[in-house]
Motif scaffolding. Structure first.
Motif, PDB file in Angstrom:
ATOM      1  N   ARG A  18     -55.660  28.935  70.251  1.00  0.00           N
ATOM      2  CA  ARG A  18     -56.388  30.191  70.304  1.00  0.00           C
ATOM      3  C   ARG A  18     -55.488  31.305  69.797  1.00  0.00           C
ATOM      4  N   LEU A  19     -55.919  31.940  68.751  1.00  0.00           N
ATOM      5  CA  LEU A  19     -55.199  33.081  68.209  1.00  0.00           C
ATOM      6  C   LEU A  19     -55.714  34.363  68.846  1.00  0.00           C
ATOM      7  N   SER A  20     -54.809  35.308  69.011  1.00  0.00           N
ATOM      8  CA  SER A  20     -55.161  36.619  69.539  1.00  0.00           C
ATOM      9  C   SER A  20     -54.687  37.689  68.578  1.00  0.00           C
ATOM     10  N   CYS A  21     -55.420  38.771  68.521  1.00  0.00           N
ATOM     11  CA  CYS A  21     -55.021  39.934  67.720  1.00  0.00           C
ATOM     12  C   CYS A  21     -55.276  41.172  68.558  1.00  0.00           C
ATOM     13  N   ARG A  22     -54.214  41.734  69.063  1.00  0.00           N
ATOM     14  CA  ARG A  22     -54.329  42.942  69.870  1.00  0.00           C
ATOM     15  C   ARG A  22     -54.240  44.150  68.954  1.00  0.00           C
ATOM     16  N   THR A  23     -55.159  45.086  69.136  1.00  0.00           N
ATOM     17  CA  THR A  23     -55.206  46.247  68.255  1.00  0.00           C
ATOM     18  C   THR A  23     -54.892  47.526  69.012  1.00  0.00           C
ATOM     19  N   SER A  24     -54.391  48.491  68.283  1.00  0.00           N
ATOM     20  CA  SER A  24     -54.190  49.835  68.824  1.00  0.00           C
ATOM     21  C   SER A  24     -54.330  50.827  67.683  1.00  0.00           C
ATOM     22  N   GLY A  25     -54.781  52.023  68.043  1.00  0.00           N
ATOM     23  CA  GLY A  25     -54.905  53.069  67.039  1.00  0.00           C
ATOM     24  C   GLY A  25     -56.196  53.062  66.266  1.00  0.00           C
ATOM     25  N   ILE A  26     -57.110  52.161  66.600  1.00  0.00           N
ATOM     26  CA  ILE A  26     -58.416  52.134  65.950  1.00  0.00           C
ATOM     27  C   ILE A  26     -59.500  52.251  67.018  1.00  0.00           C
ATOM     28  N   ALA A  31     -65.277  48.697  65.217  1.00  0.00           N
ATOM     29  CA  ALA A  31     -64.564  48.048  64.117  1.00  0.00           C
ATOM     30  C   ALA A  31     -65.109  46.648  63.848  1.00  0.00           C
ATOM     31  N   VAL A  32     -65.288  46.339  62.578  1.00  0.00           N
ATOM     32  CA  VAL A  32     -65.500  44.965  62.162  1.00  0.00           C
ATOM     33  C   VAL A  32     -64.129  44.293  62.109  1.00  0.00           C
ATOM     34  N   MET A  33     -64.024  43.138  62.768  1.00  0.00           N
ATOM     35  CA  MET A  33     -62.737  42.451  62.822  1.00  0.00           C
ATOM     36  C   MET A  33     -62.818  41.135  62.066  1.00  0.00           C
ATOM     37  N   ASN A  34     -61.782  40.866  61.309  1.00  0.00           N
ATOM     38  CA  ASN A  34     -61.752  39.679  60.467  1.00  0.00           C
ATOM     39  C   ASN A  34     -60.519  38.839  60.751  1.00  0.00           C
ATOM     40  N   TRP A  35     -60.662  37.548  60.551  1.00  0.00           N
ATOM     41  CA  TRP A  35     -59.535  36.627  60.494  1.00  0.00           C
ATOM     42  C   TRP A  35     -59.498  36.018  59.091  1.00  0.00           C
ATOM     43  N   TYR A  36     -58.332  36.116  58.460  1.00  0.00           N
ATOM     44  CA  TYR A  36     -58.077  35.485  57.170  1.00  0.00           C
ATOM     45  C   TYR A  36     -57.007  34.417  57.360  1.00  0.00           C
ATOM     46  N   ALA A  48     -63.356  34.108  59.286  1.00  0.00           N
ATOM     47  CA  ALA A  48     -64.400  34.497  60.227  1.00  0.00           C
ATOM     48  C   ALA A  48     -64.374  36.000  60.401  1.00  0.00           C
ATOM     49  N   ASN A  49     -65.526  36.559  60.735  1.00  0.00           N
ATOM     50  CA  ASN A  49     -65.542  37.967  61.109  1.00  0.00           C
ATOM     51  C   ASN A  49     -66.560  38.199  62.217  1.00  0.00           C
ATOM     52  N   VAL A  50     -66.383  39.315  62.880  1.00  0.00           N
ATOM     53  CA  VAL A  50     -67.273  39.685  63.981  1.00  0.00           C
ATOM     54  C   VAL A  50     -67.547  41.177  63.886  1.00  0.00           C
ATOM     55  N   THR A  51     -68.818  41.521  64.004  1.00  0.00           N
ATOM     56  CA  THR A  51     -69.212  42.932  63.919  1.00  0.00           C
ATOM     57  C   THR A  51     -68.966  43.642  65.240  1.00  0.00           C
ATOM     58  N   SER A  52     -69.200  44.952  65.230  1.00  0.00           N
ATOM     59  CA  SER A  52     -69.029  45.726  66.453  1.00  0.00           C
ATOM     60  C   SER A  52     -69.986  45.248  67.528  1.00  0.00           C
ATOM     61  N   GLY A  53     -71.124  44.730  67.134  1.00  0.00           N
ATOM     62  CA  GLY A  53     -72.096  44.239  68.104  1.00  0.00           C
ATOM     63  C   GLY A  53     -71.894  42.818  68.540  1.00  0.00           C
ATOM     64  N   GLY A  54     -70.913  42.147  67.946  1.00  0.00           N
ATOM     65  CA  GLY A  54     -70.593  40.794  68.363  1.00  0.00           C
ATOM     66  C   GLY A  54     -71.175  39.700  67.493  1.00  0.00           C
ATOM     67  N   SER A  55     -71.847  40.064  66.412  1.00  0.00           N
ATOM     68  CA  SER A  55     -72.372  39.047  65.502  1.00  0.00           C
ATOM     69  C   SER A  55     -71.245  38.444  64.677  1.00  0.00           C
ATOM     70  N   ALA A  56     -71.211  37.114  64.608  1.00  0.00           N
ATOM     71  CA  ALA A  56     -70.109  36.422  63.963  1.00  0.00           C
ATOM     72  C   ALA A  56     -70.573  35.646  62.740  1.00  0.00           C
ATOM     73  N   ASP A  57     -69.658  35.493  61.809  1.00  0.00           N
ATOM     74  CA  ASP A  57     -69.921  34.680  60.625  1.00  0.00           C
ATOM     75  C   ASP A  57     -68.653  33.910  60.285  1.00  0.00           C
ATOM     76  N   TYR A  58     -68.851  32.746  59.655  1.00  0.00           N
ATOM     77  CA  TYR A  58     -67.733  31.840  59.394  1.00  0.00           C
ATOM     78  C   TYR A  58     -67.825  31.246  57.988  1.00  0.00           C
ATOM     79  N   VAL A  59     -66.677  30.918  57.449  1.00  0.00           N
ATOM     80  CA  VAL A  59     -66.668  30.128  56.222  1.00  0.00           C
ATOM     81  C   VAL A  59     -67.139  28.719  56.589  1.00  0.00           C
ATOM     82  N   ASP A  60     -67.800  28.059  55.634  1.00  0.00           N
ATOM     83  CA  ASP A  60     -68.424  26.768  55.938  1.00  0.00           C
ATOM     84  C   ASP A  60     -67.431  25.745  56.495  1.00  0.00           C
ATOM     85  N   SER A  61     -66.218  25.773  56.012  1.00  0.00           N
ATOM     86  CA  SER A  61     -65.254  24.737  56.391  1.00  0.00           C
ATOM     87  C   SER A  61     -64.840  24.789  57.859  1.00  0.00           C
TER      88      SER A  61
END
Length: 114
Positions: A18-26, A31-36, A48-61
């Motif tokens: 499980r990866l985590s990304c803690r943010t500050s200053g935004i 915010a739309v948040m992405n993982w590359y 993958a990305n997730v919108t401010s409302g929690g909707s997620a999308d993923y690359v097929d793989s």
């Protein structure tokens, strides 16, 4: 603005991280948040990305194996990775953007052994 990624490591194929990304200053709530990820000698690709409302999308793989989520109380976005494969080996980066500006975390290395 700071994005601090963590949680990478070495895992055998079929394992989980499980990866985590803690943010500050935004304004994390809007915010739309992405993982590359960037594998050796390859371009950086959106996973993958997730919108401010929690909707997620993923690359097929990674569909059906990875789950992106966010914790508004902790200003943190997560990437749960299950059934990992050697081809998932890469440096993983969190990312966000707003009004023409873009910010990146420092990257966290995920290595999946076969």
């Amino acid at each position: 603005v700071q994005l601090q990624a963590s949680g990478g490591g070495l895992v055998q194929a079929g394992g989980s991280l499980r990866l985590s990304c803690r943010t500050s200053g935004i304004n994390f709530r809007i915010a739309v948040m992405n993982w590359y990820r960037q594998a050796p000698e390859k371009q950086r690709d959106l996973v993958a990305n997730v919108t401010s409302g929690g909707s997620a999308d993923y690359v097929d793989s990674v569909k059906g194996r990875f789950t992106i989520s966010r914790d508004y109380a902790r200003n943190t976005v997560y990437l749960q990775m299950n059934n990992l494969k050697p081809e998932d080996t890469a440096v993983y980066y969190c990312n966000t953007f707003r009004r023409g500006r873009e910010w990146w975390g420092q990257g966290t290395l995920v290595t999946v052994s076969s």
